[in-house]
Scaffold this motif. Structure first.
Motif, PDB file in Angstrom:
ATOM      1  N   ILE A 139      55.875   7.291 105.586  1.00  0.00           N
ATOM      2  CA  ILE A 139      57.201   7.874 105.595  1.00  0.00           C
ATOM      3  C   ILE A 139      57.992   7.200 104.484  1.00  0.00           C
ATOM      4  CG2 ILE A 139      59.318   8.239 106.919  1.00  0.00           C
ATOM      5  CD1 ILE A 139      57.632   8.066 109.464  1.00  0.00           C
TER       6      ILE A 139
ATOM      7  N   GLU B  46      61.577   7.668 101.697  1.00  0.00           N
ATOM      8  CA  GLU B  46      62.799   8.395 101.381  1.00  0.00           C
ATOM      9  C   GLU B  46      62.649   9.067 100.027  1.00  0.00           C
ATOM     10  OE1 GLU B  46      65.994   5.544 103.774  1.00  0.00           O
ATOM     11  OE2 GLU B  46      65.946   5.564 101.588  1.00  0.00           O
TER      12      GLU B  46
ATOM     13  N   LEU C  30      61.545  16.015  98.810  1.00  0.00           N
ATOM     14  CA  LEU C  30      61.356  16.522 100.174  1.00  0.00           C
ATOM     15  C   LEU C  30      60.162  17.465 100.241  1.00  0.00           C
ATOM     16  CD1 LEU C  30      65.046  17.215 101.254  1.00  0.00           C
ATOM     17  CD2 LEU C  30      63.609  15.247 101.852  1.00  0.00           C
TER      18      LEU C  30
ATOM     19  N   SER D 206      56.316  16.527 101.151  1.00  0.00           N
ATOM     20  CA  SER D 206      55.806  16.276 102.497  1.00  0.00           C
ATOM     21  C   SER D 206      54.591  17.157 102.747  1.00  0.00           C
ATOM     22  CB  SER D 206      56.887  16.559 103.544  1.00  0.00           C
ATOM     23  OG  SER D 206      57.952  15.654 103.419  1.00  0.00           O
TER      24      SER D 206
ATOM     25  N   THR E 256      55.482  12.011 104.839  1.00  0.00           N
ATOM     26  CA  THR E 256      56.765  12.608 105.226  1.00  0.00           C
ATOM     27  C   THR E 256      57.846  12.015 104.341  1.00  0.00           C
ATOM     28  OG1 THR E 256      56.061  12.850 107.528  1.00  0.00           O
ATOM     29  CG2 THR E 256      58.426  12.965 107.083  1.00  0.00           C
TER      30      THR E 256
ATOM     31  N   THR F 208      61.811  11.824 103.639  1.00  0.00           N
ATOM     32  CA  THR F 208      63.081  12.069 104.340  1.00  0.00           C
ATOM     33  C   THR F 208      64.270  11.976 103.386  1.00  0.00           C
ATOM     34  OG1 THR F 208      63.341   9.742 104.908  1.00  0.00           O
ATOM     35  CG2 THR F 208      62.118  11.111 106.463  1.00  0.00           C
TER      36      THR F 208
END
Lengths: 113, 114
Positions: free
Chosen positions: B12, B14, B84, B87, B112, B114
């Protein structure tokens, strides 16, 4: 352009029932054909392949597939489905001679107890 | 049974951050592939290596993605900066080469952003 079509996005069958998953390809010559299975969150496992010769090929886990040149199809079959067969199934072709796959969009199989 | 190894399994991050994925193919496999699989779709090839050389990277977004296989064994795929839309599941596969057409896949890295 070469393409692979899996017309069924989702299929639901009862445990013990027979299964057929469809795959059609667009290519001028006979491609190299594959079926893979993917369990949730996992990589792809090779079920079977067709390169030439006998048009009915046997794979792992009791699966078989039949190549039909006239229909440009390579359908996957299993005579009796088990609950553990629930997964996503991908048909792939290697047509270009450069050892690259084109995948279909997949068919998600659900098995009812 | 020999397998393709990938790490991490899950990541995960950003958006705008850098991220890297690692793949170790089956020993002796000369050809290595990186695929991206968006949820609900089939895998799409990003890059293909033969030993340490890139054979095909026509679908690799080179403004943000890079891939290397410096010694012709393991490989790293990097994204910088992540967006984004990146992902997805990133799959590595290997093949013996030398006329072999079967590809063997690793478990993938689920990214992923975020």
């Amino acid at each position: 352009a070469q393409s692979v079509t899996q017309p069924d996005i989702h299929i639901t069958v009862s445990e013990g029932a027979s299964l057929e998953l469809r795959c059609n390809y667009s290519y001028g010559a006979t491609p190299y054909l594959f079926w893979y299975v993917q369990s949730p969150g996992q990589g792809l496992q090779l079920l079977l392949k067709y390169f030439s010769g006998d048009t009915l090929v046997q794979g792992i886990k009791g699966f078989e597939a039949e190549f039909k040149r006239s229909q440009s199809s390579f359908n996957l079959r299993k005579p009796s489905v088990h609950w553990s067969d629930a997964a996503e199934y991908f048909c792939a072709v290697d047509t270009s001679g450069t050892y690259k796959y084109i995948f279909g969009t997949g068919t998600r199989l659900k098995v009812l107890a | 049974e020999a397998e393709v190894a990938q790490s991490p399994r899950y990541k995960i991050t950003e958006k705008s951050q850098a991220v890297a994925f690692w793949c170790d193919p089956i020993s002796g496999h000369a050809t290595l592939y990186w695929y991206r699989q968006i949820l609900g779709q089939g895998p799409e090839l990003l890059v293909q290596f033969q030993d340490e050389s890139v054979v095909d990277d026509s679908q690799l977004p080179k403004d943000r993605f890079s891939a290397e296989r410096l010694k012709g064994v393991d490989s790293t795929l990097k994204i910088q900066p992540a967006e984004l839309g990146d992902s997805a599941m990133y799959l590595c596969a290997s093949s013996l080469g030398q006329g072999s057409r079967e590809q063997y896949f690793g478990p993938g890295t689920r990214l992923t952003v975020t």
